[in-house]
Design an enzyme around this catalytic site. Structure first.
Site, PDB file in Angstrom:
ATOM      1  N   LYS A 145       2.989 -15.223 -33.875  1.00  0.00           N
ATOM      2  CA  LYS A 145       1.568 -15.099 -33.530  1.00  0.00           C
ATOM      3  C   LYS A 145       0.996 -13.776 -34.034  1.00  0.00           C
ATOM      4  CE  LYS A 145       1.607 -18.006 -29.377  1.00  0.00           C
ATOM      5  NZ  LYS A 145       0.491 -18.893 -29.761  1.00  0.00           N
ATOM      6  N   ARG A 171      12.887  -6.539 -29.305  1.00  0.00           N
ATOM      7  CA  ARG A 171      14.173  -6.168 -28.703  1.00  0.00           C
ATOM      8  C   ARG A 171      14.615  -7.246 -27.726  1.00  0.00           C
ATOM      9  NH1 ARG A 171      14.232  -6.147 -23.792  1.00  0.00           N
ATOM     10  NH2 ARG A 171      12.704  -4.499 -23.428  1.00  0.00           N
ATOM     11  N   ARG A 217      21.762  -2.738 -10.399  1.00  0.00           N
ATOM     12  CA  ARG A 217      20.887  -1.677  -9.862  1.00  0.00           C
ATOM     13  C   ARG A 217      19.881  -2.234  -8.869  1.00  0.00           C
ATOM     14  NH1 ARG A 217      20.700   0.148 -15.323  1.00  0.00           N
ATOM     15  NH2 ARG A 217      18.577  -0.671 -15.552  1.00  0.00           N
ATOM     16  N   ASP A 245      12.163  -8.420 -18.451  1.00  0.00           N
ATOM     17  CA  ASP A 245      12.020  -7.780 -19.765  1.00  0.00           C
ATOM     18  C   ASP A 245      13.230  -8.036 -20.670  1.00  0.00           C
ATOM     19  OD1 ASP A 245      13.798  -6.269 -18.295  1.00  0.00           O
ATOM     20  OD2 ASP A 245      13.052  -4.331 -19.003  1.00  0.00           O
ATOM     21  N   LYS A 262       1.475   7.054 -16.035  1.00  0.00           N
ATOM     22  CA  LYS A 262       2.528   7.412 -15.095  1.00  0.00           C
ATOM     23  C   LYS A 262       2.510   8.928 -14.872  1.00  0.00           C
ATOM     24  CE  LYS A 262       5.750   3.607 -16.029  1.00  0.00           C
ATOM     25  NZ  LYS A 262       7.137   3.224 -16.377  1.00  0.00           N
ATOM     26  N   HIS A 313       1.086  -2.834 -20.757  1.00  0.00           N
ATOM     27  CA  HIS A 313       2.186  -3.784 -20.630  1.00  0.00           C
ATOM     28  C   HIS A 313       1.642  -5.156 -20.211  1.00  0.00           C
ATOM     29  CE1 HIS A 313       5.631  -0.649 -19.922  1.00  0.00           C
ATOM     30  NE2 HIS A 313       4.807  -0.308 -20.898  1.00  0.00           N
ATOM     31  N   GLU A 370       7.998  -9.511 -22.408  1.00  0.00           N
ATOM     32  CA  GLU A 370       7.202  -8.322 -22.112  1.00  0.00           C
ATOM     33  C   GLU A 370       6.640  -7.764 -23.412  1.00  0.00           C
ATOM     34  OE1 GLU A 370       7.789  -4.438 -19.364  1.00  0.00           O
ATOM     35  OE2 GLU A 370       8.893  -4.394 -21.256  1.00  0.00           O
TER      36      GLU A 370
END
Length: 246
Positions: free
Chosen positions: A33, A56, A69, A85, A125, A133, A152
């Site tokens: 796309k 990725r 985690r 993600d 942040k 995002h 993502e």
């Protein structure tokens, strides 16, 4: 190893392969796309908002570490529910306005479903990180079914990408324990990158105004004449005044 164990291992391997492949296919669809949008702009417009892209796919090991985690159970269903993600695409743009332009183009595509938007440009942040995002659900058409797969998408400027890449390298070098002095310097560098982005955005707008004015002037001169075969004729000023009044 017993035959039954080997068979179970083969089945598990097949399931994991199938699971990872659907994320790879979803990533392929999004990349296609973006390539179509790039080619369209390069062919029909004098400017393309997309500089480059980088995709990725998380490794199974990385996925499991993140699941540990989070303290979630180990299963493919759990991974799909809690890790969003696995497939990631980063789009780099020249200007801040391009980020929202590309985002709007993706949002307008009917086969994509936007699950979540996090705007770290309007709300950076605390460490200075900026990016837009998007969590996008992509339909993947397999031989026997259609899978809805999350990808993502991160959209940022060249300056934002440069800062984020260096920040990641510094944290990796210090094993996440970065001295306080360097944290302040990193935040200052993020502020500098942000100031540069806004300065370039202003220059971009001003240049566009000048270019549009030049194009209008050029078009006006072009409309003052007509082309018949190989002959060009200037239109009389009096005739132009009469026609424009009508």
């Amino acid at each position: 190893m017993k035959t039954q164990q080997l068979e179970e291992l083969k089945v598990m391997r097949t399931e994991i392969t199938r699971f990872m492949m659907k994320y790879k296919f979803a990533l392929d669809e999004i990349e296609t796309k973006i390539e179509i949008l790039k080619e369209e702009f390069q062919s029909l417009h004098d400017y393309c908002p997309i500089e480059h892209t980088k995709s990725r796919l998380k490794s199974p090991e990385s996925i499991l570490k993140k699941l540990y985690r989070k303290g979630k159970e180990i299963s493919l269903e759990s991974i799909e529910e809690h890790i969003k993600d696995i497939a990631g695409l980063r789009i780099t743009c020249s200007f801040i306005s391009d980020i929202y332009r590309v985002s709007d183009m993706l949002l307008s595509q009917s086969d994509l479903r936007i699950l979540n938007v996090k705007d770290y440009i309007k709300n950076p942040k605390p460490n200075g990180y900026q990016s837009l995002h998007l969590l996008v659900e992509v339909p993947v058409f397999l031989s026997d079914r259609v899978e809805k797969v999350c990808v993502e998408v991160q959209i940022r400027t060249i300056a934002m990408d440069f800062w984020a890449s260096l920040e990641h390298k510094i944290f990796y070098k210090y094993n996440q324990f970065v001295p306080e002095r360097l944290l302040h310097e990193l935040k200052a560098a993020a502020d500098t990158a942000n100031a540069l982005d806004h300065q370039m955005e202003r220059l971009h707008r001003e240049i566009k105004v000048i270019k549009d004015a030049q194009q209008d002037e050029s078009l006006l001169e072009e409309l003052k004449s007509i082309q018949i075969s190989n002959h060009q004729f200037k239109l009389p000023a009096g005739l132009l005044e009469v026609l424009t009044k009508e």
